[in-house]
Design an enzyme around this catalytic site. Structure first.
Site, PDB file in Angstrom:
ATOM      1  CE  LYS A 159     -48.703 -78.027 -41.891  1.00 37.86           C
ATOM      2  NZ  LYS A 159     -48.780 -79.219 -42.873  1.00 37.86           N
ATOM      3  CB  ILE A 160     -53.589 -71.868 -46.164  1.00 38.24           C
ATOM      4  CG1 ILE A 160     -52.777 -70.711 -46.020  1.00 38.24           C
ATOM      5  CG2 ILE A 160     -55.242 -71.481 -46.392  1.00 38.24           C
ATOM      6  CD1 ILE A 160     -52.847 -69.555 -46.935  1.00 38.24           C
TER       7      ILE A 160
END
Length: 306
Positions: A159-160
């Site tokens: 989850k960048i």
């Protein structure tokens, strides 16, 4: 709009909402290298509040940081306690929780590896992401013109922060066209996921969902629903799903921390099934909310009480 609460956790300390600020040269603001989580806290039938699968979310936060070559300057237990502390300090019984690890101000340019990593935890009240009516009657979705990046184009399991530009554009396109949500295909043309949700298809009593090895985020709500399918004796197969299978499906639904378990009643102007929440979706949805709100503890190991 997000309703303002009293405090936000910043690098181990609770600070007033209006003082939880960062410098304009914060590296993540310019280049998108940061990692985050979305978590929910629910008020249960006995009046207590519990964060759902807190440990799994914080584990994924640290895994995302490893992928992003970021060293979070806190232990996992400290971040978990920070989430609970922030809820307690604001006196809220239900909320959405947003831990964020980001590259602070320092060097500019793409490298920025020596910039300190900072961590914030904010909470806010957030109802049904796709609407209460959507939870009951289903939403309208369209196949996006934006594809989900390939597994080697973007680190799709992390989850960048910057990964979500793709989702923002897909979501805005769908809303502008009069729909509620976008569904993205992968580079091979198979169904990947929605802008912020995993997707399940029901056909002749069996469930199908894209496998974890392709271009999807390995959703924690997705994992929860897979476990519920096992417990309820439902057949579920993880395999590639084609676009036209959505058109021919008996039921389609999304899963995600924000969206929870939301039925899809229409895809690309084609009615899904009977055009409302189908029986399997309803059954899973009821079990899901029993799990979250009680009264019985179906999976006590998934609940972190505030």
């Amino acid at each position: 709009m997000v309703d303002k609460v009293d405090t936000i956790w910043m690098d181990g300390k609770l600070v007033p909402w209006d003082e939880a600020n960062v410098h304009v040269l914060t590296h993540t603001l310019h280049y998108g290298l940061g990692v985050f989580e979305g978590i929910r806290c629910y008020r249960r039938a006995d009046g207590r509040s519990a964060v759902f699968r807190l440990r799994e979310h914080i584990d994924r936060l640290f895994e995302s940081a490893r992928v992003a070559t970021m060293e979070i300057p806190f232990e996992r237990a400290e971040i978990m306690e920070g989430c609970l502390e922030t809820i307690r300090s604001n006196g809220i019984d239900e909320c959405y929780i947003r831990p964020l690890a980001y590259m602070s101000a320092g060097a500019m340019g793409l490298y920025g590896a020596d910039n300190p990593v900072r961590v914030s935890i904010a909470i806010w009240r957030w109802g049904a992401y796709l609407g209460d009516e959507g939870l009951e009657k289903g939403i309208r979705a369209k196949i996006s013109s934006f594809s989900r990046p390939g597994v080697n184009n973007s680190m799709t399991k992390a989850k960048i922060v910057g990964n979500y530009v793709n989702s923002i554009l897909a979501k805005r396109e769908a809303i502008a066209a009069g729909y509620d949500e976008a569904i993205m295909l992968d580079p091979q043309g198979y169904v990947s996921e929605a802008s912020g949700e995993n997707i399940f298809v029901v056909k002749r009593g069996a469930l199908f969902t894209p496998p974890q090895g392709v271009s999807i985020l390995a959703g924690i709500t997705r994992d929860t629903v897979i476990e519920l399918c096992r417990e309820l004796g439902l057949t579920l197969v993880e395999r590639p799903v084609s676009r036209d299978e959505l058109y021919m499906a008996d039921e389609v639904f999304f899963t995600g921390t924000a969206a929870e378990l939301t039925p899809v009643r229409e895809v690309d102007d084609r009615t899904v099934g009977a055009g409302d929440r189908g029986p399997i979706t309803r059954r899973l949805q009821e079990r899901f909310f029993q799990l979250l709100r009680g009264p019985e503890e179906l999976h006590p190991e998934w609940l972190a009480y505030v």
